[in-house]
Motif scaffolding. Structure first.
Motif, PDB file in Angstrom:
ATOM      1  N   LEU A 191       0.833  -1.204   0.000  1.00  0.00           N
ATOM      2  CA  LEU A 191       0.000   0.000   0.000  1.00  0.00           C
ATOM      3  C   LEU A 191       0.867   1.253   0.000  1.00  0.00           C
ATOM      4  O   LEU A 191       0.631   2.189  -0.783  1.00  0.00           O
ATOM      5  CB  LEU A 191      -0.933  -0.010   1.210  1.00  0.00           C
ATOM      6  N   GLY A 192       1.872   1.291   0.849  1.00  0.00           N
ATOM      7  CA  GLY A 192       2.742   2.459   0.906  1.00  0.00           C
ATOM      8  C   GLY A 192       3.472   2.697  -0.406  1.00  0.00           C
ATOM      9  O   GLY A 192       3.548   3.842  -0.891  1.00  0.00           O
ATOM     10  N   ARG A 193       3.987   1.620  -1.012  1.00  0.00           N
ATOM     11  CA  ARG A 193       4.701   1.772  -2.285  1.00  0.00           C
ATOM     12  C   ARG A 193       3.752   2.240  -3.382  1.00  0.00           C
ATOM     13  O   ARG A 193       4.110   3.068  -4.227  1.00  0.00           O
ATOM     14  CB  ARG A 193       5.368   0.455  -2.680  1.00  0.00           C
ATOM     15  N   ALA A 194       2.530   1.705  -3.376  1.00  0.00           N
ATOM     16  CA  ALA A 194       1.561   2.084  -4.406  1.00  0.00           C
ATOM     17  C   ALA A 194       1.142   3.537  -4.261  1.00  0.00           C
ATOM     18  O   ALA A 194       0.980   4.252  -5.262  1.00  0.00           O
ATOM     19  CB  ALA A 194       0.336   1.163  -4.333  1.00  0.00           C
TER      20      ALA A 194
ATOM     21  N   HIS B 226      -5.815  -8.347  -2.850  1.00  0.00           N
ATOM     22  CA  HIS B 226      -6.880  -9.287  -2.497  1.00  0.00           C
ATOM     23  C   HIS B 226      -6.233 -10.536  -1.924  1.00  0.00           C
ATOM     24  O   HIS B 226      -5.305 -11.089  -2.507  1.00  0.00           O
ATOM     25  CB  HIS B 226      -7.683  -9.626  -3.755  1.00  0.00           C
ATOM     26  N   VAL B 227      -6.731 -10.992  -0.781  1.00  0.00           N
ATOM     27  CA  VAL B 227      -6.191 -12.198  -0.170  1.00  0.00           C
ATOM     28  C   VAL B 227      -6.488 -13.409  -1.044  1.00  0.00           C
ATOM     29  O   VAL B 227      -7.505 -13.449  -1.768  1.00  0.00           O
ATOM     30  CB  VAL B 227      -6.758 -12.378   1.250  1.00  0.00           C
ATOM     31  N   THR B 228      -5.615 -14.408  -0.990  1.00  0.00           N
ATOM     32  CA  THR B 228      -5.775 -15.594  -1.834  1.00  0.00           C
ATOM     33  C   THR B 228      -5.334 -16.835  -1.071  1.00  0.00           C
ATOM     34  O   THR B 228      -4.538 -16.751  -0.128  1.00  0.00           O
ATOM     35  CB  THR B 228      -4.945 -15.461  -3.117  1.00  0.00           C
TER      36      THR B 228
ATOM     37  N   VAL C 144      -7.720  -1.874  -1.437  1.00  0.00           N
ATOM     38  CA  VAL C 144      -6.619  -2.656  -0.875  1.00  0.00           C
ATOM     39  C   VAL C 144      -7.145  -3.493   0.286  1.00  0.00           C
ATOM     40  O   VAL C 144      -7.667  -2.951   1.269  1.00  0.00           O
ATOM     41  CB  VAL C 144      -5.485  -1.727  -0.413  1.00  0.00           C
ATOM     42  N   SER C 145      -7.063  -4.802   0.127  1.00  0.00           N
ATOM     43  CA  SER C 145      -7.502  -5.738   1.159  1.00  0.00           C
ATOM     44  C   SER C 145      -8.950  -5.504   1.566  1.00  0.00           C
ATOM     45  O   SER C 145      -9.291  -5.511   2.750  1.00  0.00           O
ATOM     46  CB  SER C 145      -6.589  -5.635   2.394  1.00  0.00           C
TER      47      SER C 145
END
Length: 268
Positions: free
Chosen positions: A59-62, A190-192, A157-158
C-alpha cells in the motif's frame, strides 16, 4: 472531518475482520473477540502477520507510485482504521497537498478514524457501504474533498475479499472507475489461498464466524477486477513482489496485488 453515521450494528462480542486486521498490525483499536479470532487464524496460518505487513508495505509503495505519477487524490474504500503508515500519512509526507477520502462501513472503525483525523482538513472519513457507489460519491466527505475533474487513485486494498460473489466485485469496481477521469489509477490487493491452500482454507472457516466473512479468490478471478485497465509493471503479482523495496524476511506471500491505469470511458 467526518461523516460518522452508523450504517451497521456494533457488537463487541462478534469478531470484526477490520479490527482483526488491526490486531495483526499490532494496533489497539480492537476488542477481546477480535483478538481471539485473530489468534485462531494465526494458529492455522502462522505467517499471517508477515503477509498482512507485506500488504501494508505494498500500500505504501503504491501510494508513492501514484504521487510520482502526479495523482495526489485518493479514494480509499474499506479503509479500515488509519493507523501508523496509512494512506494519508504516506501521501502527505510526500505531498502536503494530497487529499485522502477514507470510506468504511464499520462503526468502530469510522469513530476511531474520526478521532485520529480530527483537525486534518485534507483527510476525511465517510460512513458508507462501498457496494453503493452513488452514496459514496455523494457523501460530503468525498464530494467536497475530491475534485473528480482531476485524476484520482481508487484504492481497493484488502477489501474486495469482504464482498461475496453475489455482490459482483468485478462490476462494482467498474462502476467506480467509470466515475473517474483518464489518468486515474486503480490500486488493488486481495487475499488468496493460491499459495497455501490448506492453511488458508482453515483461516477462511474462522472468518465465517465474523461479522463479515471473507471470500478467498484465485488469481484469475482477482485479475478480472482490473480488467479494462492498463496494468502497471510488474502486473498482478504477490504483494511482496510489487516493486519491492522492503525487507523480504518481514513478509510472506498471501495477497495478489496490482495497479491499473484508468483510460477513457464512454460517458452514459
Amino acid at each position: 472531518m467526518s461523516d460518522a453515521s452508523e450504517l451497521s450494528p456494533f457488537d463487541p462480542d462478534v469478531p470484526n475482520p477490520a479490527r482483526m486486521y488491526d490486531c495483526f498490525l499490532g494496533g489497539s483499536h480492537n476488542f477481546a473477540a477480535d483478538r481471539a479470532a485473530a489468534g485462531r487464524v494465526e494458529e492455522n496460518v502462522p505467517w499471517v502477520v508477515a503477509a498482512v505487513r507485506a500488504n501494508r508495505f505494498f500500500l505504501g509503495r503504491a501510494v508513492r507510485f501514484c504521487l510520482a505519477e502526479g495523482v495526489d487524490q485518493f479514494l480509499d474504500l474499506g479503509s479500515g482504521i488509519p493507523t501508523v503508515g496509512h494512506v494519508h500519512e504516506v501521501a502527505q509526507r510526500v505531498s502536503p497537498r494530497a487529499r485522502v477520502a477514507y470510506v468504511d462501513v464499520e462503526p468502530v472503525t469510522v469513530a476511531s478514524a474520526a478521532a485520529l483525523l480530527d483537525g486534518d482538513a485534507r483527510t476525511t472519513i465517510t460512513a458508507a457501504d462501498m457496494r453503493d457507489p452513488d452514496a459514496v460519491f455523494d457523501a460530503p466527505g468525498v464530494r467536497d474533498l475530491l475534485d473528480l475533474s482531476r485524476p484520482v487513485a481508487l484504492l481497493t486494498v484488502s477489501v474486495l475479499h469482504y464482498l461475496s460473489d453475489e455482490d459482483d466485485p468485478v462490476a462494482l469496481v467498474e462502476r467506480y472507475r467509470r466515475r473517474l477521469v483518464p489518468g486515474s489509477l486503480h490500486v488493488l490487493s486481495h487475499v488468496t489461498g493460491d499459495h497455501d491452500p490448506d492453511p488458508m482454507a482453515a483461516a477462511e472457516r474462522v472468518y465465517r464466524g465474523t461479522a463479515t466473512p471473507l471470500t478467498f479468490r484465485p488469481r484469475r478471478r482477482i485479475e478480472e477486477m482490473l480488467a479494462g485497465t492498463e496494468l502497471v509493471e510488474p502486473g498482478l503479482v504477490d504483494a511482496s513482489q510489487w516493486r519491492p523495496q522492503d525487507p523480504a524476511d518481514a513478509q510472506h506471500r498471501g495477497f495478489w496485488a496490482g495497479v491499473g491505469r484508468i483510460g477513457q470511458y464512454r460517458r452514459v
